[in-house]
Design a protein around this motif. Structure first.
Motif, PDB file in Angstrom:
ATOM      1  N   HIS A 222     -34.600  29.505 -70.107  1.00  0.00           N
ATOM      2  CA  HIS A 222     -35.160  29.331 -71.455  1.00  0.00           C
ATOM      3  C   HIS A 222     -34.058  28.961 -72.437  1.00  0.00           C
ATOM      4  O   HIS A 222     -33.047  29.673 -72.535  1.00  0.00           O
ATOM      5  CB  HIS A 222     -35.853  30.617 -71.913  1.00  0.00           C
ATOM      6  CG  HIS A 222     -36.971  31.052 -71.032  1.00  0.00           C
ATOM      7  ND1 HIS A 222     -38.243  30.534 -71.125  1.00  0.00           N
ATOM      8  CD2 HIS A 222     -37.005  31.958 -70.018  1.00  0.00           C
ATOM      9  CE1 HIS A 222     -39.026  31.111 -70.215  1.00  0.00           C
ATOM     10  NE2 HIS A 222     -38.293  31.971 -69.530  1.00  0.00           N
ATOM     11  N   HIS A 224     -35.287  27.192 -75.541  1.00  0.00           N
ATOM     12  CA  HIS A 224     -36.031  27.087 -76.794  1.00  0.00           C
ATOM     13  C   HIS A 224     -36.725  28.434 -77.022  1.00  0.00           C
ATOM     14  O   HIS A 224     -37.863  28.649 -76.579  1.00  0.00           O
ATOM     15  CB  HIS A 224     -37.039  25.945 -76.749  1.00  0.00           C
ATOM     16  CG  HIS A 224     -36.399  24.590 -76.656  1.00  0.00           C
ATOM     17  ND1 HIS A 224     -35.934  24.059 -75.455  1.00  0.00           N
ATOM     18  CD2 HIS A 224     -36.108  23.663 -77.610  1.00  0.00           C
ATOM     19  CE1 HIS A 224     -35.418  22.860 -75.683  1.00  0.00           C
ATOM     20  NE2 HIS A 224     -35.497  22.607 -76.985  1.00  0.00           N
ATOM     21  N   SER A 294     -42.346  23.255 -77.766  1.00  0.00           N
ATOM     22  CA  SER A 294     -41.148  23.345 -76.920  1.00  0.00           C
ATOM     23  C   SER A 294     -40.757  24.786 -76.617  1.00  0.00           C
ATOM     24  O   SER A 294     -39.977  25.041 -75.699  1.00  0.00           O
ATOM     25  CB  SER A 294     -39.966  22.641 -77.604  1.00  0.00           C
ATOM     26  OG  SER A 294     -39.609  23.310 -78.812  1.00  0.00           O
ATOM     27  N   THR A 296     -40.512  28.237 -75.086  1.00  0.00           N
ATOM     28  CA  THR A 296     -40.884  28.834 -73.793  1.00  0.00           C
ATOM     29  C   THR A 296     -40.566  30.325 -73.738  1.00  0.00           C
ATOM     30  O   THR A 296     -40.963  31.006 -72.790  1.00  0.00           O
ATOM     31  CB  THR A 296     -40.149  28.140 -72.634  1.00  0.00           C
ATOM     32  OG1 THR A 296     -38.729  28.350 -72.786  1.00  0.00           O
ATOM     33  CG2 THR A 296     -40.466  26.656 -72.593  1.00  0.00           C
ATOM     34  N   GLU A 322     -45.875  32.770 -67.098  1.00  0.00           N
ATOM     35  CA  GLU A 322     -45.845  31.418 -66.517  1.00  0.00           C
ATOM     36  C   GLU A 322     -45.594  30.338 -67.571  1.00  0.00           C
ATOM     37  O   GLU A 322     -44.844  29.382 -67.333  1.00  0.00           O
ATOM     38  CB  GLU A 322     -47.158  31.126 -65.788  1.00  0.00           C
ATOM     39  CG  GLU A 322     -47.353  31.926 -64.517  1.00  0.00           C
ATOM     40  CD  GLU A 322     -47.909  33.315 -64.762  1.00  0.00           C
ATOM     41  OE1 GLU A 322     -48.147  34.039 -63.776  1.00  0.00           O
ATOM     42  OE2 GLU A 322     -48.125  33.671 -65.951  1.00  0.00           O
ATOM     43  N   ASP A 323     -46.223  30.493 -68.768  1.00  0.00           N
ATOM     44  CA  ASP A 323     -46.046  29.495 -69.824  1.00  0.00           C
ATOM     45  C   ASP A 323     -45.029  29.936 -70.876  1.00  0.00           C
ATOM     46  O   ASP A 323     -44.228  29.138 -71.349  1.00  0.00           O
ATOM     47  CB  ASP A 323     -47.388  29.206 -70.505  1.00  0.00           C
ATOM     48  CG  ASP A 323     -48.409  28.636 -69.540  1.00  0.00           C
ATOM     49  OD1 ASP A 323     -48.071  27.667 -68.823  1.00  0.00           O
ATOM     50  OD2 ASP A 323     -49.538  29.164 -69.480  1.00  0.00           O
ATOM     51  N   ILE A 324     -45.081  31.205 -71.228  1.00  0.00           N
ATOM     52  CA  ILE A 324     -44.172  31.743 -72.247  1.00  0.00           C
ATOM     53  C   ILE A 324     -43.716  33.132 -71.824  1.00  0.00           C
ATOM     54  O   ILE A 324     -44.535  33.969 -71.434  1.00  0.00           O
ATOM     55  CB  ILE A 324     -44.851  31.805 -73.632  1.00  0.00           C
ATOM     56  CG1 ILE A 324     -45.116  30.399 -74.163  1.00  0.00           C
ATOM     57  CG2 ILE A 324     -43.978  32.584 -74.625  1.00  0.00           C
ATOM     58  CD1 ILE A 324     -45.678  30.350 -75.569  1.00  0.00           C
ATOM     59  N   SER A 325     -42.412  33.374 -71.898  1.00  0.00           N
ATOM     60  CA  SER A 325     -41.850  34.686 -71.608  1.00  0.00           C
ATOM     61  C   SER A 325     -41.623  35.449 -72.907  1.00  0.00           C
ATOM     62  O   SER A 325     -41.348  34.852 -73.947  1.00  0.00           O
ATOM     63  CB  SER A 325     -40.526  34.554 -70.854  1.00  0.00           C
ATOM     64  OG  SER A 325     -40.728  34.131 -69.525  1.00  0.00           O
ATOM     65  N   VAL A 388     -38.527  29.410 -66.407  1.00  0.00           N
ATOM     66  CA  VAL A 388     -39.201  28.328 -67.109  1.00  0.00           C
ATOM     67  C   VAL A 388     -40.019  27.507 -66.123  1.00  0.00           C
ATOM     68  O   VAL A 388     -39.555  27.174 -65.036  1.00  0.00           O
ATOM     69  CB  VAL A 388     -38.174  27.429 -67.827  1.00  0.00           C
ATOM     70  CG1 VAL A 388     -38.835  26.179 -68.381  1.00  0.00           C
ATOM     71  CG2 VAL A 388     -37.502  28.196 -68.954  1.00  0.00           C
ATOM     72  N   LYS A 389     -41.230  27.158 -66.521  1.00  0.00           N
ATOM     73  CA  LYS A 389     -42.107  26.348 -65.669  1.00  0.00           C
ATOM     74  C   LYS A 389     -41.603  24.914 -65.656  1.00  0.00           C
ATOM     75  O   LYS A 389     -41.347  24.317 -66.698  1.00  0.00           O
ATOM     76  CB  LYS A 389     -43.536  26.397 -66.206  1.00  0.00           C
ATOM     77  CG  LYS A 389     -44.532  25.654 -65.353  1.00  0.00           C
ATOM     78  CD  LYS A 389     -45.958  25.878 -65.843  1.00  0.00           C
ATOM     79  CE  LYS A 389     -46.148  25.313 -67.227  1.00  0.00           C
ATOM     80  NZ  LYS A 389     -47.565  25.408 -67.647  1.00  0.00           N
ATOM     81  N   SER A 391     -41.768  21.074 -65.548  1.00  0.00           N
ATOM     82  CA  SER A 391     -42.790  20.113 -66.004  1.00  0.00           C
ATOM     83  C   SER A 391     -42.963  18.995 -65.001  1.00  0.00           C
ATOM     84  O   SER A 391     -42.117  18.751 -64.152  1.00  0.00           O
ATOM     85  CB  SER A 391     -42.383  19.544 -67.358  1.00  0.00           C
ATOM     86  OG  SER A 391     -41.111  18.938 -67.290  1.00  0.00           O
TER      87      SER A 391
END
Length: 391
Positions: A222, A224, A294, A296, A322-325, A388-389, A391
């Protein structure tokens, strides 16, 4: 459960209804009462609101919150600091003449306490007081400076031998604390220090803790990260955590983007807690995440703000982690938080409380103590962080 129709805040309505069920024996001694999650669903409120109601019930010793099991009608297993003395103070029955001066008496002034932060402090102080044959008297200020000033004056009038103060959040410390310092009265500050005031203090090393938590997110990929906090208002604990967050970026060569921060969340402050403010802050976070796709990772300065963030993320249909920690400071050490465990920086509350009592006793005996004691916080991984997932 049915919702009452008064103009009270929702957490007070929940408190009143559960209290009534306890008083009328609908909930028997030792029986489990509904959890934060169950109350939130029953009253159609946020879990932060139901948590506040349960904390009020625990503060009045109507329930006991047992680690890993839930909340139960008090039996009582937990005693928050010499309950009889606290009750007597609140009713005005205790005077300086009734204090046994053969024992040292320490006044404790604290904003509030709950299962995520504060209760451990009290446990540590109470045990240290018992070990040193002294008496501890508690007053809560709920973060209101005027209450803090009145509490100091009241405890001094009662004849306490020393004071431990958890200062109310605010831009200015009250004049009574300055008078205590000038008069060399035995005083120890907890959780934060006050700028320009030469008073002994005990707190976590907030700079190092925030740095460590931020590095943990960096290690997961991460870069951002949104920093979530109330307004700093010259509160050293908040300022130090901001400093640690910035230092972590500098050490990794990652640019700090303050446009990703949200530093105006106020619903978790003691004197701003109500459902309307909670909803405003959640909506603020929803909009912020929508406008900054952006992001995460979220670094919440405290557990209640992490709850706001979790709600906002879920409203957007996003998944944690999965999308945001999300990482925060402090979190209930068990599943009292509704079965969800945040990755968090755990402060050593009991040790902090123990040192506070021992240091004020040392000062009472005419000896010096370190001006500032800082304890290391421990990173506790939970369910809310992941890589981080891609992309």
């Amino acid at each position: 459960m049915s919702e009452t129709t008064s103009s009270k805040p929702m957490y007070e309505k929940i408190f009143d209804e559960v209290k009534q069920r306890i008083v009328t024996k609908e909930y028997e001694l030792g029986e489990r009462v509904p959890s934060e999650k169950e109350l939130a669903e029953a009253f159609h409120v946020s879990r932060i609101t139901s948590k506040k109601a349960l904390e009020m019930l625990a503060a009045e010793r109507l329930i006991v919150r047992k680690p890993g099991r839930g909340s139960f009608v008090a039996d009582p297993v937990i005693d928050y600091l010499e309950a009889e003395a606290s009750s007597a103070i609140n009713s005005g029955e205790l005077t300086s003449a009734t204090i046994n001066h053969e024992e040292k008496t320490i006044g404790l002034i604290i904003t509030d306490f709950g299962n995520s932060y504060g209760t451990g402090l009290i446990y540590g102080m109470e045990q240290a007081a018992r070990d040193n044959d002294c008496f501890l008297v508690l007053r809560r200020t709920f973060g209101i400076p005027e209450n803090e000033e009145q509490s100091i004056l009241k405890l001094l009038n009662l004849g306490v031998d020393g004071l431990i103060v958890f200062p109310a959040q605010g831009e200015y410390f009250n004049a009574e604390i300055l008078k205590l310092v000038i008069g060399r009265f035995p005083l120890v500050l907890v959780d934060r220090h006050l700028k320009g005031v030469a008073a002994a203090s005990i707190s976590s090393d907030n700079v190092k803790a925030a740095l460590k938590g931020t590095e943990y997110l960096f290690d997961l990929g991460h870069t951002h990260i949104s920093f979530l906090s109330p307004p700093p208002v010259d509160t050293t604990a908040v300022e130090d955590r901001i400093e640690g967050f910035i230092q972590a970026h500098a050490q990794r060569g990652i640019m700090v983007n303050k446009e990703l921060w949200v530093s105006d969340l106020t619903s978790t402050l003691p004197n701003s807690f109500n459902e309307q403010n909670i909803e405003r802050d959640i909506s603020r976070l929803v909009s912020h995440l929508q406008n900054n796709p952006s992001i995460t990772g979220l670094f919440a300065i405290e557990y209640n703000i992490a709850l706001l963030a979790k709600t906002a993320v879920e409203r957007l249909g996003l998944r944690i982690p999965e999308d945001i920690s999300i990482i925060c400071f402090d979190s209930p050490p068990t599943h009292l938080g509704g079965g969800y465990s945040f990755t968090h920086m755990r402060q050593n509350e009991e040790e902090m409380g123990r040192i506070a009592v021992e240091n004020v006793l040392i000062i009472m005996n005419g000896h010096a103590v370190p001006h500032k004691v800082m304890l290391e916080a421990r990173l506790v991984p939970g369910e809310s962080t992941g890589p981080v997932k891609l992309s």
